[in-house]
Each structure stands twice: as C-alpha cells, then as structure tokens.
Write a protein that holds these residues in place. Structure first.
Motif, mmCIF file in Angstrom:
data_model
loop_
_atom_site.group_PDB
_atom_site.id
_atom_site.type_symbol
_atom_site.label_atom_id
_atom_site.label_comp_id
_atom_site.label_asym_id
_atom_site.label_seq_id
_atom_site.Cartn_x
_atom_site.Cartn_y
_atom_site.Cartn_z
ATOM 1 N N ALA A 53 34.771 31.769 39.586
ATOM 2 C CA ALA A 53 35.696 31.530 38.078
ATOM 3 C C ALA A 53 35.429 33.349 37.138
ATOM 4 C CB ALA A 53 35.112 30.700 36.516
ATOM 5 N N CYS A 54 34.363 34.289 37.741
ATOM 6 C CA CYS A 54 33.992 35.046 37.202
ATOM 7 C C CYS A 54 34.899 36.217 37.763
ATOM 8 C CB CYS A 54 32.384 35.140 37.070
ATOM 9 S SG CYS A 54 31.560 34.926 36.196
ATOM 10 N N ALA A 55 35.122 36.148 39.225
ATOM 11 C CA ALA A 55 35.922 36.866 39.707
ATOM 12 C C ALA A 55 37.456 37.076 39.156
ATOM 13 C CB ALA A 55 35.742 36.142 41.709
ATOM 14 N N ALA A 56 38.287 35.474 39.293
ATOM 15 C CA ALA A 56 39.025 35.510 38.868
ATOM 16 C C ALA A 56 39.549 35.736 37.982
ATOM 17 C CB ALA A 56 39.789 34.123 38.897
ATOM 18 N N PHE A 57 38.890 36.074 37.028
ATOM 19 C CA PHE A 57 38.791 36.427 35.210
ATOM 20 C C PHE A 57 38.710 38.434 35.246
ATOM 21 C CE2 PHE A 57 38.124 32.282 33.748
ATOM 22 C CZ PHE A 57 38.730 32.367 32.577
ATOM 23 N N LEU A 58 37.894 38.109 35.815
ATOM 24 C CA LEU A 58 37.391 40.005 36.255
ATOM 25 C C LEU A 58 38.437 40.589 37.528
ATOM 26 C CD1 LEU A 58 36.310 43.511 36.386
ATOM 27 C CD2 LEU A 58 35.398 42.206 38.487
ATOM 28 N N GLY A 59 39.570 39.960 37.845
ATOM 29 C CA GLY A 59 40.793 40.318 38.622
ATOM 30 C C GLY A 59 42.132 40.326 37.287
ATOM 31 N N GLU A 60 41.960 39.235 37.017
ATOM 32 C CA GLU A 60 42.694 39.172 35.569
ATOM 33 C C GLU A 60 42.979 39.781 35.021
ATOM 34 O OE1 GLU A 60 44.964 35.814 33.129
ATOM 35 O OE2 GLU A 60 43.066 35.997 32.981
ATOM 36 N N TRP A 61 41.304 40.409 34.621
ATOM 37 C CA TRP A 61 41.129 41.508 33.688
ATOM 38 C C TRP A 61 41.651 42.958 33.943
ATOM 39 C CZ3 TRP A 61 37.507 45.561 33.401
ATOM 40 C CH2 TRP A 61 36.917 45.904 32.821
ATOM 41 N N LEU A 62 41.454 43.244 35.334
ATOM 42 C CA LEU A 62 41.487 44.389 35.649
ATOM 43 C C LEU A 62 43.550 44.890 35.715
ATOM 44 C CD1 LEU A 62 39.309 44.662 38.651
ATOM 45 C CD2 LEU A 62 39.170 46.178 36.604
ATOM 46 N N THR A 63 43.990 43.660 35.297
ATOM 47 C CA THR A 63 45.292 44.076 35.057
ATOM 48 C C THR A 63 45.874 44.968 34.177
ATOM 49 O OG1 THR A 63 46.178 41.797 34.519
ATOM 50 C CG2 THR A 63 46.325 41.948 37.297
ATOM 51 N N THR A 64 44.728 44.269 32.922
ATOM 52 C CA THR A 64 45.860 44.946 32.083
ATOM 53 C C THR A 64 44.560 46.203 31.388
ATOM 54 O OG1 THR A 64 43.202 44.137 30.958
ATOM 55 C CG2 THR A 64 44.778 42.885 30.992
ATOM 56 N N LEU A 65 43.794 46.591 32.437
ATOM 57 C CA LEU A 65 44.077 48.014 32.846
ATOM 58 C C LEU A 65 44.921 49.384 33.293
ATOM 59 C CD1 LEU A 65 39.743 47.342 33.062
ATOM 60 C CD2 LEU A 65 41.065 47.841 30.798
ATOM 61 N N MET A 66 45.779 48.398 34.330
ATOM 62 C CA MET A 66 46.264 49.140 35.390
ATOM 63 C C MET A 66 47.506 49.404 35.084
ATOM 64 S SD MET A 66 44.549 49.218 38.769
ATOM 65 C CE MET A 66 42.747 48.518 38.765
ATOM 66 N N ASN A 67 48.441 50.163 35.212
ATOM 67 C CA ASN A 67 49.523 50.307 35.213
ATOM 68 C C ASN A 67 50.350 49.764 36.573
ATOM 69 O OD1 ASN A 67 51.324 51.765 36.976
ATOM 70 N ND2 ASN A 67 50.473 53.615 35.924
ATOM 71 N N PRO A 68 51.692 48.398 36.293
ATOM 72 C CA PRO A 68 51.639 47.784 37.300
ATOM 73 C C PRO A 68 51.977 48.477 39.118
ATOM 74 C CG PRO A 68 53.407 47.247 35.353
ATOM 75 C CD PRO A 68 52.352 48.711 35.559
ATOM 76 N N GLU A 69 52.922 49.939 38.834
ATOM 77 C CA GLU A 69 52.571 51.167 39.764
ATOM 78 C C GLU A 69 51.089 51.200 40.999
ATOM 79 O OE1 GLU A 69 54.312 52.830 42.527
ATOM 80 O OE2 GLU A 69 55.118 51.190 41.416
ATOM 81 N N VAL A 70 50.057 51.492 39.463
ATOM 82 C CA VAL A 70 48.615 52.076 40.181
ATOM 83 C C VAL A 70 48.903 50.414 40.919
ATOM 84 C CG1 VAL A 70 46.104 52.637 39.742
ATOM 85 C CG2 VAL A 70 48.282 53.339 39.156
ATOM 86 N N LEU A 71 48.745 48.887 39.832
ATOM 87 C CA LEU A 71 47.542 47.842 40.376
ATOM 88 C C LEU A 71 48.504 47.381 41.579
ATOM 89 C CD1 LEU A 71 45.977 45.674 39.577
ATOM 90 C CD2 LEU A 71 48.235 44.412 38.096
ATOM 91 N N LYS A 72 49.411 47.808 41.989
ATOM 92 C CA LYS A 72 50.356 47.145 43.036
ATOM 93 C C LYS A 72 50.044 47.850 44.788
ATOM 94 C CE LYS A 72 54.462 48.434 44.635
ATOM 95 N NZ LYS A 72 55.951 49.032 44.819
ATOM 96 N N TRP A 73 49.093 49.230 44.462
ATOM 97 C CA TRP A 73 48.827 49.866 45.205
ATOM 98 C C TRP A 73 47.493 49.249 45.821
ATOM 99 C CZ3 TRP A 73 50.493 52.502 49.534
ATOM 100 C CH2 TRP A 73 51.547 52.871 49.319
ATOM 101 N N VAL A 74 46.430 49.096 44.680
ATOM 102 C CA VAL A 74 44.913 48.503 44.869
ATOM 103 C C VAL A 74 45.099 47.235 45.316
ATOM 104 C CG1 VAL A 74 43.286 47.405 43.155
ATOM 105 C CG2 VAL A 74 44.164 50.531 42.410
ATOM 106 N N LEU A 75 45.889 46.335 44.683
ATOM 107 C CA LEU A 75 46.247 45.219 45.128
ATOM 108 C C LEU A 75 46.213 45.315 46.756
ATOM 109 C CD1 LEU A 75 47.756 42.745 42.633
ATOM 110 C CD2 LEU A 75 45.240 42.903 43.924
ATOM 111 N N SER A 76 47.363 46.089 47.321
ATOM 112 C CA SER A 76 47.822 45.979 48.092
ATOM 113 C C SER A 76 46.855 45.917 49.275
ATOM 114 C CB SER A 76 49.692 47.430 48.788
ATOM 115 O OG SER A 76 50.284 46.131 47.753
ATOM 116 N N LEU A 77 46.188 47.605 49.082
ATOM 117 C CA LEU A 77 44.933 48.090 49.567
ATOM 118 C C LEU A 77 43.980 47.038 49.858
ATOM 119 C CD1 LEU A 77 44.942 52.354 48.388
ATOM 120 C CD2 LEU A 77 46.046 50.774 50.777
ATOM 121 N N SER A 78 43.691 45.938 48.889
ATOM 122 C CA SER A 78 42.820 45.620 48.470
ATOM 123 C C SER A 78 42.649 44.062 49.890
ATOM 124 C CB SER A 78 42.243 44.869 47.264
ATOM 125 O OG SER A 78 41.930 45.341 46.380
#
Length: 191
Positions: A53-78
């Motif tokens: 639950a902590c990890a999923a909330f952290l992941g959702e929170w990270l989406t508020t800090l990054m623009n969609p293009e950066v997030l796409k690359w971070v997620l893909s590389l993850s």
C-alpha cells in the motif's frame, strides 16, 4: 475497481515472487515453525498489505511530480529494469540467531517483521511502485500485488521445500521477466 490493474498486478507479482527471497523466507519459516502455518500466512498478508500500500501510494504520488513524457520514460525503464532484474536469482541469508518460542502470536509478529523488511527495495515492491504510477487505482494495485504475493507464498508455506523442487524457477522467472519487459515496451509505445 480497475480489474485490469488488479489482475495484471496479481499476475506479475505472483510470477516475480517465485523463487524470490520472501518465498524462500516462507519456506524457512514453515520449516522452523511447522505447526504455525496460519500465523505465518497471516503475517505475510499483513506485512504485504502494509508494504505494498505504501509502495502503490508512492507510485501514484510520483505521477504528480513528473510531467507525462518524463513519467512515461521512467515507467518504461522501471518495468524493463524489473524484467532484467528477474533474471538474477535471489539468495536468502541463513538467520539462525532467532530463538522465538513456537507460539502463534510470536510467529505472527516475527513473520510480519521479517516480511516487511524483506520486501524493502525488493523487485516486487519496486514493481508495486511502478504499477501504482502506471494505474491511478491504488486500491486495485495493492489488492492485486497482495494477492500475487499470497498466491506465491501460501503454497510455499503449505508445501514447504517440495514446492520449489517441482517448480522450474528459472522458467517462471523468465516468463515474469518477459511480462515486465513487455509492460515496459507497451508503456513506452502506448502512453
């Protein structure tokens, strides 16, 4: 409830967990406390819910800090990184120093502590962060990843050492690795 997030989360975590250190921890606890299967399973459940639950909330929170293009690359590389990480076998240290009495509550608390700590920085926790960032439904991701952990670890507790001897761990890790890599590529292409 996002059933695609739930089922994908459950599937990839169940596959990723096969042969993982926490599954080996399940086997070790079941061997050490053979009459305490239910407290071990309960401890795994509570620790996984808290950690994921902590990890999923952290992941959702990270989406508020990054623009969609950066997030796409971070997620893909993850996801690609997790897929490659799955190809590296896990090892568990032998911890013989613990002399916990064979009582249900103590075994339950021991299991919660060990599992919560064992999941810190583990590939399934990192996967949960990535899945929380990929899907906006944190509840579905948490339920799915917890279900995946339980699917992988409950049989290990019940069947003990025989479970891993019959399961081709390298094959399961390869399937999980390909799944994560495919999610990474799909995230990069379709997000």
């Amino acid at each position: 409830m996002d059933f695609s997030a739930l089922t994908l989360s459950a599937g990839v975590v169940a596959l990723a967990e096969m042969g993982d250190k926490t599954q080996l921890l399940s086997l070790m606890l079941a061997a050490r406390y053979p009459k305490q299967a239910l407290p071990i399973i309960g401890g795994i459940f509570i620790a996984t819910i808290a950690n994921h639950a902590c990890a999923a909330f952290l992941g959702e929170w990270l989406t508020t800090l990054m623009n969609p293009e950066v997030l796409k690359w971070v997620l893909s590389l993850s996801f690609l990184g997790i897929g490659l990480w799955l190809l590296v076998p896990d090892h568990i240290d032998d911890a013989e120093g613990s002399k916990v009495a064979d009582r249900a509550f103590q075994v339950f608390l021991l299991t919660i502590g060990l599992f919560f700590l064992a999941e810190m920085g583990d590939k399934t926790q990192i996967a949960t962060i990535a899945l929380g960032a990929r899907y906006s439904d944190v509840l579905s991701v948490t339920i799915g990843t917890t279900l995946g952990m339980m699917l992988a670890n409950v049989p290990a507790v019940w069947a003990g050492q025989k479970f891993t001897k019959r399961m081709p761990i390298k094959w399961v890790h390869a399937v999980a690795a390909v799944t994560f890599i495919a999610i990474g590529v799909a995230t990069l292409i379709w997000s």
